[in-house]
Design a protein around this motif. Structure first.
Motif, short mmCIF file in Angstrom:
data_model
loop_
_atom_site.label_atom_id
_atom_site.label_comp_id
_atom_site.label_asym_id
_atom_site.label_seq_id
_atom_site.Cartn_x
_atom_site.Cartn_y
_atom_site.Cartn_z
N LEU A 16 2.32 2.96 -38.16
CA LEU A 16 1.52 2.01 -39.19
C LEU A 16 1.93 0.87 -39.12
N ALA A 17 2.90 -0.12 -38.40
CA ALA A 17 3.06 -1.39 -37.53
C ALA A 17 2.12 -2.20 -36.65
N GLY A 18 1.17 -1.17 -35.87
CA GLY A 18 0.60 -1.68 -34.79
C GLY A 18 -0.37 -1.52 -35.50
N PHE A 35 -2.88 0.67 -28.05
CA PHE A 35 -2.63 1.93 -27.79
C PHE A 35 -2.27 2.74 -28.42
N GLU A 36 -2.93 3.79 -28.30
CA GLU A 36 -1.93 5.27 -28.98
C GLU A 36 -2.47 6.70 -28.35
N LYS A 37 -0.60 6.53 -28.02
CA LYS A 37 -1.20 8.07 -26.81
C LYS A 37 -1.13 9.47 -27.34
N HIS A 43 0.04 14.52 -37.41
CA HIS A 43 1.33 14.51 -37.94
C HIS A 43 2.34 14.10 -37.33
N ARG A 44 3.58 13.67 -38.29
CA ARG A 44 4.53 13.04 -37.77
C ARG A 44 5.59 13.50 -38.21
N VAL A 45 7.08 12.92 -37.65
CA VAL A 45 7.83 13.13 -38.91
C VAL A 45 8.44 12.30 -39.69
N CYS A 46 8.15 12.43 -40.40
CA CYS A 46 8.65 11.17 -41.76
C CYS A 46 8.70 11.36 -42.90
N GLY A 47 9.84 10.81 -44.46
CA GLY A 47 9.61 11.59 -45.59
C GLY A 47 8.53 11.38 -46.71
N GLU A 48 7.05 10.54 -46.02
CA GLU A 48 6.18 9.69 -46.35
C GLU A 48 6.19 9.02 -47.96
N TYR A 49 7.76 8.75 -48.60
CA TYR A 49 7.62 8.18 -49.29
C TYR A 49 7.87 7.11 -49.50
N ILE A 50 6.55 5.77 -49.62
CA ILE A 50 5.95 4.22 -49.60
C ILE A 50 6.87 3.32 -50.85
N SER A 98 1.08 11.28 -47.28
CA SER A 98 1.41 12.05 -45.79
C SER A 98 -0.05 11.00 -44.94
N ARG A 99 1.41 11.02 -43.46
CA ARG A 99 1.08 10.17 -42.46
C ARG A 99 -0.30 10.54 -41.60
N TYR A 100 -0.49 11.81 -42.20
CA TYR A 100 -1.41 12.08 -41.40
C TYR A 100 -2.57 11.88 -42.03
N SER A 155 10.35 5.52 -27.01
CA SER A 155 9.02 5.45 -26.30
C SER A 155 9.62 5.56 -24.57
N ASN A 156 8.62 5.52 -24.03
CA ASN A 156 8.96 5.49 -22.12
C ASN A 156 9.18 4.42 -22.01
N LEU A 157 8.61 3.25 -22.46
CA LEU A 157 9.10 1.68 -22.22
C LEU A 157 10.33 1.71 -22.49
N GLY A 280 7.78 -3.10 -36.16
CA GLY A 280 8.49 -1.83 -36.75
C GLY A 280 9.63 -1.00 -36.37
N ASP A 281 10.32 0.33 -35.96
CA ASP A 281 11.39 0.56 -35.48
C ASP A 281 11.56 0.43 -34.15
N ALA A 282 10.17 -0.12 -33.37
CA ALA A 282 10.70 -1.00 -31.86
C ALA A 282 11.81 -1.84 -32.33
N GLY A 293 11.70 2.45 -44.28
CA GLY A 293 11.17 2.49 -43.04
C GLY A 293 9.45 2.05 -42.97
N MET A 294 8.32 2.67 -44.22
CA MET A 294 7.21 2.05 -43.36
C MET A 294 6.39 1.40 -43.85
N SER A 295 7.98 0.36 -45.27
CA SER A 295 6.99 -1.08 -45.99
C SER A 295 7.69 -1.58 -44.62
C1 LIG Z 1 13.66 12.07 -41.35
C2 LIG Z 1 13.13 10.36 -41.38
C3 LIG Z 1 12.75 10.33 -42.63
C4 LIG Z 1 12.13 8.61 -43.19
N1 LIG Z 1 11.66 8.68 -44.07
C5 LIG Z 1 10.51 7.83 -44.55
C6 LIG Z 1 10.50 7.74 -45.62
O1 LIG Z 1 10.38 8.66 -46.88
N2 LIG Z 1 9.32 6.56 -46.28
C7 LIG Z 1 10.48 5.06 -45.67
O2 LIG Z 1 9.37 4.39 -45.57
N3 LIG Z 1 10.00 5.17 -44.48
C8 LIG Z 1 10.62 6.56 -43.51
N4 LIG Z 1 11.18 6.86 -42.20
C9 LIG Z 1 10.85 5.65 -41.20
C10 LIG Z 1 8.90 5.33 -40.84
O3 LIG Z 1 8.80 6.81 -40.45
C11 LIG Z 1 9.59 4.67 -39.88
O4 LIG Z 1 10.24 3.19 -40.42
C12 LIG Z 1 7.92 4.08 -39.14
O5 LIG Z 1 7.05 5.19 -38.95
C13 LIG Z 1 8.21 3.36 -38.15
O6 LIG Z 1 6.69 2.67 -38.15
P1 LIG Z 1 5.85 2.51 -36.38
O7 LIG Z 1 4.78 1.93 -36.99
O8 LIG Z 1 7.15 1.60 -36.41
O9 LIG Z 1 6.09 3.34 -35.14
P2 LIG Z 1 5.62 4.66 -35.68
O10 LIG Z 1 5.24 5.39 -36.74
O11 LIG Z 1 6.52 5.83 -34.85
O12 LIG Z 1 4.10 4.73 -34.67
C14 LIG Z 1 4.57 5.04 -33.64
C15 LIG Z 1 3.28 5.01 -32.40
O13 LIG Z 1 3.53 4.37 -30.85
C16 LIG Z 1 2.88 4.99 -30.35
N5 LIG Z 1 3.52 4.92 -28.86
C17 LIG Z 1 4.92 5.53 -28.57
N6 LIG Z 1 5.32 5.17 -27.25
C18 LIG Z 1 4.10 5.06 -26.87
C19 LIG Z 1 2.82 4.46 -25.40
N7 LIG Z 1 4.13 4.18 -24.65
N8 LIG Z 1 2.24 4.26 -25.60
C20 LIG Z 1 1.27 4.89 -27.12
N9 LIG Z 1 1.58 5.08 -27.88
C21 LIG Z 1 2.99 5.09 -27.96
C22 LIG Z 1 3.47 7.44 -31.33
O14 LIG Z 1 2.40 8.08 -30.78
C23 LIG Z 1 3.49 6.65 -32.20
O15 LIG Z 1 2.14 7.10 -32.74
C24 LIG Z 1 11.97 7.88 -42.02
C25 LIG Z 1 12.05 8.41 -40.66
C26 LIG Z 1 12.36 9.65 -40.13
C27 LIG Z 1 13.03 9.55 -38.92
#
Ligand SMILES: Cc1cc2nc3c(=O)[nH]c(=O)nc-3n(C[C@H](O)[C@H](O)[C@H](O)COP(=O)(O)OP(=O)(O)OC[C@H]3O[C@@H](n4cnc5c(N)ncnc54)[C@H](O)[C@@H]3O)c2cc1C
Length: 379
Positions: A16-18, A35-37, A43-50, A98-100, A155-157, A280-282, A293-295
């Protein structure tokens, strides 16, 4: 060098952030590469409530949320391991998708707006030299004036750069696993439930169409003590909570295999790494029980966009861009993360969880205040 272009911005990670940042920068007329790997949709792990605080922002980016058939969530239910629960209205509320579907839609908007999107491309290093960044990826090396990492929880980085949270010893805020299913189940569409169990919690809420997201967070120790057998852990640990037992017994799994992630850490992270802005989470992960986390990831992309635009317009220096980004990020998110960590510790202690549920039943205002402390206003 892969091509002769020097991009204004290179983004590592298309969650979402990128994706949100790439769209804002492209709309402002700049050259951006992302860049997205993985390959969308996935699909990705997330509760999907925004939280609803993101609604207008997503719409303004070009995501027509209603046409994606999102669910509208207004009520929260929390139960302790013994099944006792409280229920109340959410102060702001949220929606389920869904994040999908959401990430795929954002990736399509990004392409329409002119973002150069490299899917199935892993970035292996980002190096700052002579006021530019070299991005080394599985598809070659690229050049950009600014680099942003939005690669998520781990991440690997992170490993390559030896970020402190990677090197940290096991503690109460790291070494978690997350597991997600999409299910069909008879459950109110406007309710999100958070059911606690020993060293973990599991959320259920509606996403689009007739699907529900069932997602839980627990410690790696819980899985190990179940012989690394997820089904066994669900039967022997999660199902002690009668609410979860009922869901696991009665639901229909849409796919048999869950999506799983491990080594989740809620430890503090740096916001700038050798001139790379982290978003974002990084940049720091709020504990999932806060459902924010998503917001935060989307909001951080907006903050980063405003500072990056000023730098690209030549009105502020790189140093000021970094300083302004860090201070506004902290102003908005630092106290939410702190509250999230405090709640995580609390919900990992069975008697404290039971006490919280009791207090929640008697003092709904207390729960509302806690929710407000982990959420922001529309941005
Ligand atoms: C169990 C669980 C439940 C959650 N439930 C909720 C919820 O209900 N509501 C909510 O708001 N938040 C929830 N969150 C938090 C939310 O999922 C994250 O805060 C949010 O996805 C962060 O978005 P992001 O863009 O930072 O990272 P991400 O969505 O994780 O995206 C990072 C992307 O970077 C890519 N990537 C990684 N390394 C590389 C690389 N070297 N090169 C290229 N691409 C790369 C990955 O493939 C991925 O697509 C939950 C988290 C967990 C663990």
């Amino acid at each position: 060098m892969q091509d002769d272009i020097t991009y204004d911005l290179a983004i590592v990670g298309g969650g979402l952030a990128g994706l949100a940042l790439s769209i804002q920068i492209a709309k402002a007329g700049y050259k951006v590469i992302l860049f997205e790997k993985e390959q969308y949709p996935f699909h990705r792990v997330c509760g999907e409530y925004i939280s609803l605080e993101s609604w207008d922002f997503l719409q303004n980016l070009g995501v027509e949320l209603e046409s994606l058939n999102v669910s509208h969530i207004k009520r929260l239910c929390v139960s302790a391991e013994n099944g006792r629960s409280f229920e109340q209205e959410l102060p702001l509320g949220g929606f389920g998708i869904s994040r999908y579907r959401l990430d795929h839609t954002l990736s399509q908007v990004a392409k329409q707006k002119g973002v150069t999107l490299y899917e199935q491309t892993r970035v292996n290093d980002v190096q700052f030299s002579q006021e530019n960044f070299n991005i080394e990826s599985s598809k070659g090396t690229f050049k950009a004036k600014i680099a942003v990492c939005s690669y998520g929880k781990r991440s690997n980085l992170d490993v390559k750069w030896k970020r402190p949270f990677i090197l940290a010893k096991k503690n109460k805020l790291n070494n978690y696993i997350g597991i997600k299913y999409h299910i069909r189940y008879d459950f109110p569409g406007d309710l999100i439930a958070l059911h606690n169990f020993k060293m973990g919690y599991c959320g259920i809420s509606k996403v689009e169409d007739d699907q529900y997201c069932l997602c839980y967070l627990t410690t790696a120790d819980n899985l190990q003590s179940s012989g690394n057998d997820i089904k066994k852990m669900e039967q022997t640990i999660l199902s002690v909570n009668p609410n979860l037992k009922k869901i696991f017994n009665e639901c229909e799994m849409i796919r048999d295999e869950p999506v799983i992630i491990s080594q989740i850490s809620f430890d503090k992270k740096e916001l700038i790494e050798d001139h790379v802005l982290m978003i974002g989470d990084a940049a720091g992960m709020i504990t999932p029980l806060c459902g924010n986390g998503m917001s935060m990831a989307l909001h951080a992309s907006k903050i980063a966009f405003e500072k990056i635009q000023k730098f690209l317009q030549g009105t502020i220096s790189r140093e000021l861009m970094e300083q302004n980004y860090s201070s506004e990020w902290k102003e908005n998110f630092e106290s939410r993360l702190r509250t999230g960590r405090m709640l995580q510790r609390l919900f990992n202690t069975a008697w404290l969880t039971t006490l919280m549920i009791r207090l929640g039943r008697s003092f709904p205002g207390l729960i509302r205040a806690l929710i407000k402390k982990t959420h922001g206003r529309p941005f």
